[in-house]
Every structure is written in C-alpha cells, then in structure tokens.
Design a protein around this motif. Structure first.
Motif, mmCIF file in Angstrom:
data_model
loop_
_atom_site.group_PDB
_atom_site.id
_atom_site.type_symbol
_atom_site.label_atom_id
_atom_site.label_comp_id
_atom_site.label_asym_id
_atom_site.label_seq_id
_atom_site.Cartn_x
_atom_site.Cartn_y
_atom_site.Cartn_z
ATOM 1 N N VAL A 20 0.837 -1.203 0.000
ATOM 2 C CA VAL A 20 0.000 0.000 0.000
ATOM 3 C C VAL A 20 0.873 1.255 0.000
ATOM 4 C CG1 VAL A 20 -1.722 1.314 1.273
ATOM 5 C CG2 VAL A 20 -1.914 -1.177 1.147
ATOM 6 N N VAL A 21 1.930 1.257 0.803
ATOM 7 C CA VAL A 21 2.825 2.424 0.849
ATOM 8 C C VAL A 21 3.441 2.665 -0.526
ATOM 9 C CG1 VAL A 21 4.946 3.345 1.818
ATOM 10 C CG2 VAL A 21 3.331 2.187 3.311
ATOM 11 N N LEU A 22 3.880 1.616 -1.184
ATOM 12 C CA LEU A 22 4.491 1.775 -2.514
ATOM 13 C C LEU A 22 3.473 2.288 -3.533
ATOM 14 C CD1 LEU A 22 6.788 -1.381 -2.710
ATOM 15 C CD2 LEU A 22 7.485 0.998 -2.423
ATOM 16 N N GLN A 23 2.223 1.861 -3.410
ATOM 17 C CA GLN A 23 1.183 2.373 -4.306
ATOM 18 C C GLN A 23 1.025 3.882 -4.133
ATOM 19 O OE1 GLN A 23 -2.262 0.046 -3.290
ATOM 20 N NE2 GLN A 23 -1.692 -1.684 -4.625
ATOM 21 N N ILE A 24 1.055 4.332 -2.870
ATOM 22 C CA ILE A 24 0.943 5.773 -2.601
ATOM 23 C C ILE A 24 2.128 6.519 -3.202
ATOM 24 C CG2 ILE A 24 1.002 7.505 -0.765
ATOM 25 C CD1 ILE A 24 -0.569 5.514 0.988
ATOM 26 N N LEU A 25 3.329 6.035 -2.939
ATOM 27 C CA LEU A 25 4.531 6.711 -3.425
ATOM 28 C C LEU A 25 4.576 6.743 -4.957
ATOM 29 C CD1 LEU A 25 7.161 5.282 -0.899
ATOM 30 C CD2 LEU A 25 6.216 7.600 -0.952
ATOM 31 N N ARG A 26 4.214 5.643 -5.580
ATOM 32 C CA ARG A 26 4.237 5.606 -7.051
ATOM 33 C C ARG A 26 3.140 6.484 -7.639
ATOM 34 N NH1 ARG A 26 5.749 -0.807 -6.656
ATOM 35 N NH2 ARG A 26 8.019 -0.458 -6.694
ATOM 36 N N GLY A 27 2.020 6.604 -6.930
ATOM 37 C CA GLY A 27 0.970 7.501 -7.397
ATOM 38 C C GLY A 27 1.392 8.959 -7.351
ATOM 39 N N ILE A 28 2.311 9.294 -6.430
ATOM 40 C CA ILE A 28 2.810 10.673 -6.317
ATOM 41 C C ILE A 28 3.921 10.945 -7.312
ATOM 42 C CG2 ILE A 28 4.034 12.279 -4.793
ATOM 43 C CD1 ILE A 28 2.586 10.947 -2.418
ATOM 44 N N TYR A 29 4.896 10.009 -7.428
ATOM 45 C CA TYR A 29 6.130 10.326 -8.151
ATOM 46 C C TYR A 29 6.166 9.861 -9.601
ATOM 47 C CZ TYR A 29 8.049 11.964 -3.769
ATOM 48 O OH TYR A 29 8.266 12.680 -2.629
ATOM 49 N N GLU A 30 5.481 8.772 -9.944
ATOM 50 C CA GLU A 30 5.561 8.294 -11.329
ATOM 51 C C GLU A 30 4.935 9.255 -12.327
ATOM 52 O OE1 GLU A 30 4.233 4.233 -11.464
ATOM 53 O OE2 GLU A 30 6.140 3.484 -10.638
ATOM 54 N N PRO A 31 3.821 9.971 -11.971
ATOM 55 C CA PRO A 31 3.328 11.003 -12.909
ATOM 56 C C PRO A 31 4.347 12.114 -13.163
ATOM 57 C CG PRO A 31 1.612 10.415 -11.326
ATOM 58 C CD PRO A 31 2.872 9.761 -10.848
ATOM 59 N N GLN A 32 5.323 12.248 -12.223
ATOM 60 C CA GLN A 32 6.381 13.248 -12.416
ATOM 61 C C GLN A 32 7.556 12.665 -13.195
ATOM 62 O OE1 GLN A 32 7.440 15.246 -8.650
ATOM 63 N NE2 GLN A 32 5.542 14.478 -7.731
ATOM 64 N N GLY A 33 7.405 11.418 -13.662
ATOM 65 C CA GLY A 33 8.487 10.775 -14.406
ATOM 66 C C GLY A 33 9.575 10.210 -13.522
ATOM 67 N N ILE A 34 9.271 9.961 -12.237
ATOM 68 C CA ILE A 34 10.262 9.450 -11.288
ATOM 69 C C ILE A 34 9.914 8.013 -10.936
ATOM 70 C CG2 ILE A 34 11.258 9.736 -8.985
ATOM 71 C CD1 ILE A 34 10.523 12.722 -9.176
ATOM 72 N N GLU A 35 10.820 7.121 -11.140
ATOM 73 C CA GLU A 35 10.590 5.718 -10.829
ATOM 74 C C GLU A 35 10.797 5.475 -9.330
ATOM 75 O OE1 GLU A 35 12.358 1.246 -11.885
ATOM 76 O OE2 GLU A 35 13.123 3.026 -12.927
#
Length: 818
Positions: A560-575
């Motif tokens: 769940v934590v990784l889902q939150i982090l990826r939802g924040i940073y992947e739209p910014q192009g950050i893996e």
C-alpha cells in the motif's frame, strides 16, 4: 547504527533575543497558568501549540519535594525535616533580615539568565512549587527570594556555557556576597540534586561516579530513558543500582534499528524520533555532550491528494485556517462548560462545530480536513473520540520552545551513551513487586531481587494491563489514575531504498485519504535521508488506522505504501524502486509496551499524571516515565526528566531514613476532587486584596475559625483601592527587580496557599505597602509558611468540604426563596 555520520559540534546556545522570538506574545487570557492549581482554569488555544499539530508545517508550496543529598564530594545542606532549613540554621537568627536589605548584583546579564532559567522550566521571577516545598528560602516573596532566583539563574546559565564540565560551587564564591552564601548553597545543591545541572554523559560528569557505592541498593525496572536517567544520577549519588530490562536491548520505546541491503544502510527510528523543542531540552544537552549537531526538521510539508496530485496552496491554507478556527472554538466552548467539559471528547466538539460552522466544502477540502484530524491524533497518540475536550492540551504551557529536531545517527546514540557502565540485566520481565517498611523484592522469572527501594518505569500500557502484581496492591487513587489516563498508539513502516527518489529539500510530506476511517493510514512521511546515513523513508499510521495496522500483514502494508509513493512520483516521471529492507512496528501488541504514549482521555486530567508519579510504601516504591509528568507527557525528554526527578526523591528518602527523619508527605486522599473544589471556591473569594484571596465559612463568626489563603505569584497583580503607594515604590524601585517582575508574567504564574485564622486574614488585609509588605507580615510577623496546593494536606480538605457545603446550601435557599 550508522558509524559513518561524522559528529559535528552543536552551534552555540541561542542568545536572549533569539530565545525571546520563540515565546508567544501575551494571548487574550491574562493567566495561562503554567503551574495550574486547578484543572478548571481553561485557556484559549493559540496558533502554533505543540499539540495542535503532530508535524510542524507551513501550508504547502508545491515542491521531589525536598533537596536531596548531593554527591559525596559536595557539602550537604541540612535535611529539611524542618520545613524551613534556611530560616532555622543555628547561629543565624537575623539572616533573613540581613539578606532582605538589598538586591545583589552578580553581573549585567540578569535578564538573559532569567530567560535561560525559563527554558529549563523555571519561572523567570518566582519559585517553582518544587522549590517552595524544598524550603530553598526562609520565606516566600521579598528580596531574599529575588536574590535566590538571581543566584539560581546564574548557576544554570553558567553550566549551559559548557555542559561538558562539572560545575563546582566554589567558582561562585567570589561573586556572591558572604551574607548570601546560604542562598548559594541552597540553589547549588537544589540544582545538582534535582538534575538541572551536572547531569549527562560527559567524561567530567562520569568521573563523579564513585568506584564503590556507599549507599543502599536501588532496583530500577525498565532501561528506557526514565530508567537510564535515574540510574546514572543515583550512581553519582553513591547508590548501588541494578536495572532489570525485559527486552534484549535498552531504550524501551526509543528504538533505533539498523536497516541494510546492497551496501546501503540507515538508522531507522521505530519508536520515539523527534526532539520536540531544543530550548532547555535535556536530551539536546546530552547530544551536545556527544558532540552532535541536531538537524532542524524543516516545516515545508507538501500534501498530495489520493490520486497523487498536489494539493493547491490556496485550498491548503483555507482548510488549515478553518481547522484552527474550530480548535479555537472548542477551547472557548470548554471555558463556558467548566468541569462538564471533562466528560466531553475533543472529537465530539470539533465535529459539532464543523457541522454548525463549516461552509459547503468540496470532497478535496473534506479529505484535507480529515488529514488535519489525523495529524492531531498523531500528536496525541489517541483517537479524537477519546481525547478530553477539557485537558487534551493541558501541557502546552510547558512547551520547551525551539525547533523540532532529528539526532543524526538516531536516538539510539543517546541510549547507548546513557547505558554505558550501567549494570543492566536483560531479558528479565518483572511480574511481581513487593514493597514494605523493610525494602522491596522484585520477582522476574524465577529470580528475586532485593533492595532498599525500587523505581518502576514501565509504560502506562503495562500498568493498565495488570501485567505486574503489586504486593500490597497499589492505592486506589493510583489505580484510578492509571485507569483514567489514556494510552494511545502510533505505528510506522520504515523503508530503506536503493536511492533517494524524493525531494531532498524537505523532511516531511503528507498524503490524503478518500476514506475517512483510514485518514491516519500512511498520512505522513518522514525523510531521514539527511540524518540516517542512507535513503530512508518512514510512513506513519495514526488514529484508528494504527489499531487496524496491528493485524495487517507487513507485505500488504509495504504494498500500500508503494502504491501511494508511485501515485505521487511516477506522474512526475520518477521511478519508485522496491525497498531493500522494510520494517513494520506493532507497538500495540508488544507485551512490554502495549501502546505508544499517553494522553488525557475523557474523564481524566493533568492531576492523574501527578497521581501516577506519587511514591508508595513510605518511600520504598517510586514511579517514573512519560506518563508520570504532567508538564512533558508523551515526550522523550519528559521520560528523561521524570527519571532525574525520581532520583532526587529516592536520594532524599534514603537520606531521611539514614538520619531517622520522617519525610512529611500527606497528599489529599482525593487530590483531583479537592483541587477542583478549591479552584471553584476561589472563583468567588470571601476577601480579595492585591494578589491575595481568602475563603472561609461565613456561618462561623469565631475570629479563630480556619480560613484558606491563596497568593498568586508571578502573574499580573491586582491593585486594591486601599493599597498604599509609597511603600510600593520603595520595594519596586530597583531596576533589576522590575525587570524580573515584568518578563513573562503572562507565561508563568504560581498559586501558593496556607491555613490561617479568620482574624489573621483580616489583619493581613489591613497591612499597607502592597503585596511585598503583606508577604513579609505573613511570613515574618505571623510566622506562617506558604505551600503548594498538595502541601495543605488533609486538614484543609475538611475546611474545603465545609465551605463548599455551606455555599451549596446558600444557593439552594436562594433558589427556594425566588
């Protein structure tokens, strides 16, 4: 624990002007009453309170009662079996009069030194209740007290200049006039024995531990901050100390765990993590002795919506302001409700006001509002539905002030330093404590440990659970206090990543939830990349979510934590990579904690912290820990300070037994009820003049009947119409005295009491010359001693009950006549 973080020296202590900037300006309530004699003196909240927010942030821009014997090398002061050891020293019958002649001048920095004393928890211009009950001066008020305060403040300031040295009393001899030497002895020995100076882990201080103990055995249960602080102090005092710890490690709820993987490592704080306030914080002093620089937690804290998009600044500011207004309305409500507010929760009040005053809000604004509620639950480790509306923030007047900080390398460094050379026996879970007139027996497993005294520092959750059997059973008042106080929960997910993918110009960021019941689930992230030695993130779980988290599989939590982090940073192009190692805490089901930290629950009050701190068994069994300090509960420094406090109390009791002197401690049978009654009665005093107010039973016209006098020290003073002015000017025309009286009067006030006859009260009212002359008349002419509320003892309880009954009858008769 990381060994690759180089220690840097702490910056110099802040100047007086810097200290001033941290203290709030006088608020609408003229008496914040940081020494509350009544829990029903309820103040209005103000912006920036410690408990108003768990994490400090700006709206986002996206991106003992008596002096104890000093160490053997120090000259001992007379044991205060007599309530006034100074006043009754042989050969000095006129000493108080001599001292009263003039205010001494030690240096030109008296105001700055008063501010230093403030940061250490002392009023700038009056005594603490602890000092009053210790008899540090022969009489309350007057020039002698001012001189004592000047000396006390100077000693504190001098040690703060170099906390790595042992401060010897002799260095002050040339500065203090001979006639004030007794005040120097009194102030120095009080500060040393109570752990305000000469404490910690500096080599010069460790050298004071005698090679062989010369005093009885003390058994300390728990090697957390409270237990370690007490152990080191008692060892310096010459006691033989044994610490029993149930875990395989020391530190208790302060736990720094090393995470590692793929040549990366970091020190993760799984328990207590933030030093809340650095001005006067004793843990900041320990860090300085370690040679460490504290890292200020930056207040930049952007918030992200459930879809990962940032919250707009305009909406952020709007909702935060609305949230703060609701808190202020709740504070105003409790003022109107009086003691009824004890039975109402903060959550109920906030929800009521939200419904009544809340404008039409969008879904995003409601999610943001719920984030602030979660942050409040984090600050208090409790559900808002369980927090007392009346007293949830009763400790705010004692806020240390200064920045919130991380210790580079983790707080485990503090623990390791404090535990060095302390005799700790690990994996010894105590299940029985026997105490009596001959000493104590502590049973852990199949072993029995015997000693002269014991200090119990187990968490409140363990006491609530009844995991330890006390023989005899604890007094009912203590059992009731344990039951009333709340003990909440905070959990964490710590993750070590291969690299830092988040912004390095911030230490915190938040995430909103679209489910109100999960508002506290991973609502806040702390970045430890700058202090932990590696790319570490910690997600917090507060409120109801913290309880549900206890049964969530760790793999699910990390997912769940990784889902939150990826939802924040992947739209910014950050893996966002998978973590190299992760750890989930379970403080609620940890049998040696059963929770995280305390709060004032519905039905409880700050008095319950005092009740938990009371010793039992005629000075054989003592209690310390964050849940025993009404000033600093739920903090690491509160736990540490409570250990120093109890070391002083234990040393005093041991010294009294050695001299066959009985320690006079007669707390009321029902402190909470009598405190509330006393406060209620003094709202309408029978006589009031200057800072003095008197209550008595009107049905008795006997001039010898008992009355109760209360004196307000340190706060703004009233001036009655019959006060003279000439003597007032005579006693206040000293510039230094005026400075001490004017600084922070709105921050510090103390009520002291005494029993006297009705006739004496009338005579006191007629004394001309203002409060100083009245104090002189009271203490010197009438020979009456002022004490703290608890010092009134059982004799006052009967008077309080009688006056209360008479007033109730008067009101009943008045109603019937109407």
């Amino acid at each position: 624990m990381s060994n690759q973080i180089p220690p840097d020296p702490l910056p110099p202590l802040p100047t007086s002007s810097q200290i001033l900037s941290f203290f709030p300006q006088p608020n609408p309530n003229p008496n914040p009453d940081p020494n509350p004699d009544s829990n029903f003196h309820l103040q209005i909240s103000f912006q920036g309170k410690r408990k108003r927010t768990g994490v400090r942030r700006k709206a986002s821009q996206i991106p003992s009662l008596h002096p104890t014997p000093p160490p053997p090398s120090l000259p001992a002061t007379p044991l205060p079996g007599d309530p006034n050891p100074i006043k009754n020293l042989p050969g000095n019958p006129n000493l108080a009069a001599d001292i009263s002649e003039e205010i001494i001048v030690i240096n030109k920095e008296a105001t700055a030194e008063a501010l230093t004393a403030l940061t250490a928890g002392f009023p700038a211009d009056s005594l603490t209740e602890e000092e009053i009950e210790a008899g540090v001066v022969s009489s309350i008020g007057g020039i002698e007290q001012v001189n004592y305060i000047l000396i006390r403040n100077h000693i504190l300031s001098k040690w703060r200049e170099n906390v790595s040295n042992w401060l010897a009393k002799e260095i002050f001899s040339s500065l203090i006039p001979p006639h004030c030497e007794i005040l120097l002895n009194s102030a120095y020995n009080f500060l040393v024995s109570h752990g305000y100076v000469n404490f910690g882990i500096a080599p010069a201080i460790k050298e004071k531990i005698p090679a062989e103990p010369t005093k009885p055995t003390v058994i300390i249960i728990g090697a957390g901050l409270a237990g370690l602080a007490a152990a080191r102090q008692l060892m310096i005092f010459g006691f033989k100390v044994v610490v029993l710890e149930g875990r395989k490690r020391c530190g208790g709820r302060v736990y720094t765990k090393r995470l590692e993987g793929s040549n990366k490592f970091a020190a993760a704080e799984l328990g207590g993590s933030v030093l809340t306030g650095t001005l006067g914080n004793p843990l900041g002093i320990i860090a300085k002795q370690l040679g460490s620089t504290l890292h200020k937690i930056r207040d930049k804290c952007p918030l992200y919506r459930p879809d990962g998009k940032p919250v707009e600044q305009e909406i952020d500011i709007k909702v935060e302001n609305a949230f703060n207004r609701l808190l202020d309305k709740a504070s105003q409500l409790r003022q109107c409700m009086g003691e009824v507010a004890m039975d109402v929760s903060l959550g109920a009040a906030l929800e009521t006001f939200r419904q009544v005053y809340g404008d039409a809000v969008t879904e995003e604004e409601m999610q943001l509002f719920n984030w602030h509620l979660a942050n409040l639950e984090y600050a208090n480790a409790g559900l808002l539905s369980k927090l007392s509306l009346a007293f949830w923030d009763q400790d705010d007047p004692y806020d240390m002030g200064g920045d919130h900080c991380f210790l580079p390398g983790g707080n485990g460094r503090l623990i390791q330093a404090l535990a060095e050379n302390v005799p700790i026996i690990y994996e010894k879970t105590v299940h029985t404590i026997r105490y009596g007139g001959d000493g104590v027996q502590i049973v852990a497993g199949g072993q029995v440990y015997e000693g002269d005294m014991a200090l119990c520092t187990v968490p409140l959750g363990v006491l609530k659970n009844g995991s330890i059997k006390f023989v005899p059973e604890l007094p009912q008042r203590k059992l009731d206090g344990i039951k009333r106080l709340g003990f909440g929960l905070l959990n964490k997910v710590a993750m070590l990543f291969p690299y830092v993918f988040w912004s390095t110009d911030l230490d915190t960021f938040g995430h909103l939830s679209d489910d109100p019941s999960r508002r506290g689930e991973f609502f806040l992230f702390y970045s430890y990349a700058t202090v932990a030695g590696g790319p570490l993130l910690i997600a917090l779980v507060a409120g109801e979510a913290a309880h549900n988290f206890e049964s969530m599989p760790p793999t699910d939590a990390v997912t769940v934590v990784l889902q939150i982090l990826r939802g924040i940073y992947e739209p910014q192009g950050i893996e966002v990579p998978d973590p190299l190692q992760s750890v989930c805490t379970r403080w609620g089901t940890d049998s040696l904690s059963l929770g995280s930290y305390s709060h004032v629950a519905v039905g409880a009050s700050g008095d319950d912290y005092d009740i938990l701190a009371e010793s039992v068994g005629d000075g054989r069994l003592f209690f310390a820990g964050e849940a025993t300090t009404r000033r600093y509960p739920a903090t690491m420094h509160g736990a540490f300070i409570s250990g120093l406090r109890e070391a002083a109390n234990m040393a005093h009791h041991a010294n009294a037994r050695a001299l066959q002197i009985k320690v006079e401690r007669s707390p009321s049978k029902n402190t909470q009820a009598c405190a509330a009654l006393l406060a209620d009665l003094f709202r309408e005093p029978d006589i009031e003049f200057g800072s003095f107010s008197v209550i008595f039973a009107r049905k008795s016209s006997d001039p010898k009947s008992t009355a109760i006098l209360r004196v307000a020290l340190g706060g703004p003073r009233k001036k009655s119409s019959n006060e003279g002015t000439k003597a007032d000017q005579q006693h206040s025309n000293k510039l230094l005295f005026q400075q001490l009286q004017s600084h922070y009067n709105n921050q510090q006030q103390l009520h002291v009491y005494t029993l006297l006859s009705r006739q004496q009260a009338m005579e006191l009212r007629e004394v001309r010359g203002g409060d100083e002359m009245r104090l002189h008349y009271l203490c010197e002419k009438l020979g009456i001693k002022l004490v703290g509320r608890r010092g009134l003892g059982p004799a006052a309880d009967a008077v309080i009950a009688s006056i209360k009954a008479e007033r109730s009858n008067r009101r009943t008769n008045s109603v019937s006549l109407d």
